[in-house]
Design a protein around this motif. Structure first.
Motif, PDB file in Angstrom:
ATOM      1  N   THR A 426       0.808  -1.223   0.000  1.00  0.00           N
ATOM      2  CA  THR A 426       0.000   0.000   0.000  1.00  0.00           C
ATOM      3  C   THR A 426       0.840   1.272   0.000  1.00  0.00           C
ATOM      4  O   THR A 426       0.305   2.367  -0.167  1.00  0.00           O
ATOM      5  CB  THR A 426      -0.923   0.014   1.226  1.00  0.00           C
ATOM      6  N   PRO A 451      -4.720  -0.099  -8.996  1.00  0.00           N
ATOM      7  CA  PRO A 451      -4.647   1.043  -8.066  1.00  0.00           C
ATOM      8  C   PRO A 451      -5.405   0.797  -6.760  1.00  0.00           C
ATOM      9  O   PRO A 451      -6.170  -0.159  -6.625  1.00  0.00           O
ATOM     10  CB  PRO A 451      -5.289   2.172  -8.867  1.00  0.00           C
ATOM     11  N   MET A 452      -5.207   1.712  -5.822  1.00  0.00           N
ATOM     12  CA  MET A 452      -5.772   1.614  -4.479  1.00  0.00           C
ATOM     13  C   MET A 452      -6.290   2.980  -4.058  1.00  0.00           C
ATOM     14  O   MET A 452      -5.697   4.006  -4.398  1.00  0.00           O
ATOM     15  CB  MET A 452      -4.672   1.145  -3.514  1.00  0.00           C
ATOM     16  N   ASP A 453      -7.409   2.996  -3.313  1.00  0.00           N
ATOM     17  CA  ASP A 453      -7.823   4.261  -2.702  1.00  0.00           C
ATOM     18  C   ASP A 453      -7.811   4.175  -1.183  1.00  0.00           C
ATOM     19  O   ASP A 453      -7.532   5.146  -0.504  1.00  0.00           O
ATOM     20  CB  ASP A 453      -9.190   4.723  -3.223  1.00  0.00           C
ATOM     21  N   SER A 454      -8.075   2.981  -0.598  1.00  0.00           N
ATOM     22  CA  SER A 454      -8.075   2.810   0.854  1.00  0.00           C
ATOM     23  C   SER A 454      -7.120   1.694   1.234  1.00  0.00           C
ATOM     24  O   SER A 454      -7.336   0.541   0.839  1.00  0.00           O
ATOM     25  CB  SER A 454      -9.486   2.472   1.356  1.00  0.00           C
ATOM     26  N   PHE A 458      -7.755  -2.626   0.504  1.00  0.00           N
ATOM     27  CA  PHE A 458      -7.073  -2.903  -0.760  1.00  0.00           C
ATOM     28  C   PHE A 458      -7.127  -4.409  -1.038  1.00  0.00           C
ATOM     29  O   PHE A 458      -8.178  -4.953  -1.335  1.00  0.00           O
ATOM     30  CB  PHE A 458      -5.647  -2.359  -0.677  1.00  0.00           C
ATOM     31  N   PRO A 478     -10.688   1.151  -6.544  1.00  0.00           N
ATOM     32  CA  PRO A 478     -11.101   2.482  -6.083  1.00  0.00           C
ATOM     33  C   PRO A 478     -12.521   2.803  -6.550  1.00  0.00           C
ATOM     34  O   PRO A 478     -12.926   2.440  -7.663  1.00  0.00           O
ATOM     35  CB  PRO A 478     -10.073   3.401  -6.736  1.00  0.00           C
ATOM     36  N   GLY A 480     -13.829   5.577  -7.479  1.00  0.00           N
ATOM     37  CA  GLY A 480     -13.970   6.553  -8.549  1.00  0.00           C
ATOM     38  C   GLY A 480     -13.676   6.057  -9.954  1.00  0.00           C
ATOM     39  O   GLY A 480     -13.831   6.815 -10.920  1.00  0.00           O
ATOM     40  N   LEU A 481     -13.259   4.809 -10.128  1.00  0.00           N
ATOM     41  CA  LEU A 481     -12.948   4.328 -11.471  1.00  0.00           C
ATOM     42  C   LEU A 481     -14.208   4.220 -12.320  1.00  0.00           C
ATOM     43  O   LEU A 481     -15.275   3.849 -11.834  1.00  0.00           O
ATOM     44  CB  LEU A 481     -12.247   2.975 -11.404  1.00  0.00           C
ATOM     45  N   ASP A 485     -12.106   3.514 -17.641  1.00  0.00           N
ATOM     46  CA  ASP A 485     -10.897   3.044 -16.974  1.00  0.00           C
ATOM     47  C   ASP A 485     -10.770   1.525 -17.102  1.00  0.00           C
ATOM     48  O   ASP A 485      -9.685   0.992 -17.360  1.00  0.00           O
ATOM     49  CB  ASP A 485     -10.911   3.422 -15.487  1.00  0.00           C
ATOM     50  N   TYR A 492      -8.441  -3.862 -13.517  1.00  0.00           N
ATOM     51  CA  TYR A 492      -8.653  -2.891 -12.441  1.00  0.00           C
ATOM     52  C   TYR A 492     -10.016  -3.060 -11.772  1.00  0.00           C
ATOM     53  O   TYR A 492     -10.357  -2.309 -10.862  1.00  0.00           O
ATOM     54  CB  TYR A 492      -8.534  -1.462 -12.978  1.00  0.00           C
ATOM     55  N   THR A 494     -13.004  -4.727  -9.427  1.00  0.00           N
ATOM     56  CA  THR A 494     -13.096  -5.471  -8.170  1.00  0.00           C
ATOM     57  C   THR A 494     -13.342  -6.949  -8.459  1.00  0.00           C
ATOM     58  O   THR A 494     -14.051  -7.304  -9.396  1.00  0.00           O
ATOM     59  CB  THR A 494     -14.248  -4.902  -7.323  1.00  0.00           C
TER      60      THR A 494
END
Length: 531
Positions: A426, A451-454, A458, A478, A480-481, A485, A492, A494
């Motif tokens: 992270t 990518p990661m937001d939290s 993650f 994340p 917001g993707l 994207d 990317y 989930t």
């Protein structure tokens, strides 16, 4: 003179007996005709030069003790013929015979066709004159093979698997032999078989199961089990599923100290669905949540958010309420306390009680303890390295040594067979992703740069499976993707991802999805085969 001659004859006889006894029998035979049909008499000629007792088996249940028997096969097929000389397992020869029919027949490489298992289809055709042969196979849409196009194939034989079970399949074959045309078919039911599984704790509180097959992926199913809040770690062992639920409150220990907890460690017996609650923090602070855990055949291990690691023998039964004695130091008097940061020589050398506890494991009598979100690396130590009093200032690091100290680790898993460690990073920002390294921590290679937001949400759990030769990890994309994207970066999204296990000199980075779209926390391999 007579005495000398008698001695000579005795020695000659002994020599003859020794030579004759030590010479091995080499059984051999031939048969005629070489391309027999079902119902046709076959003559087996024993070509063995010595021996007195003969045992023949013909591969269809028939047998004979004649030296050179005759035999008739009733059904076409490929059979193993075995000749045993003098009832000695060292004097055996086995040959294969093909029995033809007057019309071609479809031959399967196994008696049972199993779900997602390869089976070879071939044709048994009587063609003693070597006529040119052409083939046209017809399969249903459930048959999968690189040699099948739009349900058809022109191969003499082909390997196929079926992606639906409990259905009756009919395979047809049109064959042209010279000027003769034949149409034959065979029918069978594809059998469902028990299989190992990946068990998944969903973010929605449900537990899912997806069976693992070598030749395909089926849809996951929903089990009857449920989890508590934030089950970042689960583990299936000996048909028990252990779920480590942090609880609904997530944050740093100082913030959560005064808040009530609602976390627990629960195991489910996957045979009868009975449950055991091993320990909970409903009567102590949320800081004592169960952030990560590990189970072996003897102990139950778990960590709180950042300060403590506990160990409890499974033979001791449930603990009940986790006792809070008023301070971290006071917790060391509990029978299930194992270690805290300032009682290891790493304290002040990278280890502290601030970084989130993100993983704990015991391998080859060495503990592995990972830190993230402020902490870095994986700290290795043995029972002998645990101090009995707090350190003031820097200590002396244990001989086992810390590894991957350039990385903040969210989760990790050890591949014992290939001596690799997989870990989610992270921080720092340019190293975010899913990695593998040697078990020593050397030669780290990034497998996935998603990518990661939290940091906390993650890659929360990792599972290794040597049967499928894959490593699986639970990835949370994340928020917001956008769809654009995902179109640009298909991995990317989930879901539960997978890739082939790394070997000594190769690391696979061709990431695939095992379960796309599912928001997962803990994942684990269930080695007990189930339907």
């Amino acid at each position: 003179m007579k005495q000398t001659l008698s001695r000579f004859l005795v020695l000659a006889l002994v020599f003859f007996l020794i030579v004759s006894c030590s010479t091995p029998i080499e059984p051999d035979f031939s048969f005629s005709p070489e391309a027999p049909k079902a119902g046709q008499k076959i003559t087996f000629t024993n070509l063995t030069e010595s021996g007195e007792v003969w045992n023949w088996t013909f591969g269809d249940g028939g047998s004979s003790v004649a030296k050179s028997p005759t035999y008739t096969y009733r059904k076409p097929g490929v059979y193993d013929i075995t000749l045993r000389a003098d009832s000695n397992d060292n004097y055996i020869v086995t040959k294969q015979i093909t029995i033809y029919d007057t019309i071609p027949s479809i031959l399967l490489s196994a008696e049972t066709v199993n779900y997602y298992e390869d089976i070879t289809f071939s044709v048994l055709a009587y063609n003693p004159y070597g006529y040119e042969a052409t083939y046209e196979w017809e399969f249903s849409e459930n048959a999968v093979s690189e040699l099948i196009i739009d349900g058809k194939s022109d191969q003499a034989s082909l390997q196929v698997f079926f992606n639906k079970h409990s259905v009756t399949e009919t395979v047809k074959l049109n064959i042209q032999l010279g000027d003769s045309s034949y149409s034959v078919e065979t029918s069978f039911t594809v059998q469902n078989i028990p299989s190992r599984s990946l068990v998944v704790a969903g973010a929605d509180g449900k537990v899912y199961r997806q069976r693992i097959f070598l030749r395909g992926v089926e849809e996951y199913t929903t089990t009857s089990y449920t989890t508590g809040k934030n089950p970042f770690t689960i583990q299936a062992i000996n048909n028990q599923l252990y779920m480590f639920n942090l609880g609904s409150k997530v944050g740093d220990s100082m913030t959560l100290e005064a808040l009530p907890g609602d976390g627990s460690i629960v195991s489910v017996n996957m045979s009868d669905n009975s449950t055991i609650e091993w320990v909970h923090n409903r009567t102590s602070g949320a800081a004592n949540g169960f952030a990560s855990g590990y189970v072996d055949n003897t102990y139950l291990y778990w960590t709180d958010l950042s300060r403590l690691v506990y160990r409890h023998p499974l033979s001791g039964g449930p603990i009940g309420a986790l006792e809070w004695k008023g301070s971290v130091d006071a917790q060391t008097s509990l029978p299930y306390y194992l270690v805290k940061p300032d009682r290891l020589g790493y304290f002040g050398n990278g280890l502290d009680d601030v970084g989130m506890n993100t993983g704990f494991y015991e391998y080859d009598f060495v503990y592995f303890w990972s830190k993230g979100t402020g902490g870095k690396g994986i700290y290795r130590f043995t029972n002998q390295d645990i101090l009995t009093s707090n350190l003031n200032g820097k200590g002396t690091a244990p001989a086992s040594g810390a590894i991957l100290t350039d990385f903040s680790i969210r989760s990790f898993a050890i591949d014992h067979l290939n001596q690799k460690i997989y870990f989610a990073v992270t921080a720092p920002a340019d190293k975010i992703g899913f990695w593998v390294a040697n078990l020593s921590g050397n030669n780290p290679v990034r497998i996935d740069d998603a990518p990661m937001d939290s940091p906390g949400l993650f890659i929360t759990d990792i599972a290794i499976d040597h049967y499928s030769n894959k490593v699986y990890w639970a990835y949370r994309a994340p928020v917001g993707l956008t769809e654009s994207d995902f179109e640009q970066h298909p991995t990317y999204r989930t879901g539960v991802k997978m890739v082939r296990l790394a070997k000594n000199y190769s690391v696979d980075t061709a990431v695939e999805y095992f379960i796309p779209g599912i928001a997962a926390f803990g994942i684990s391999i269930d080695d007990v085969k189930k339907y």
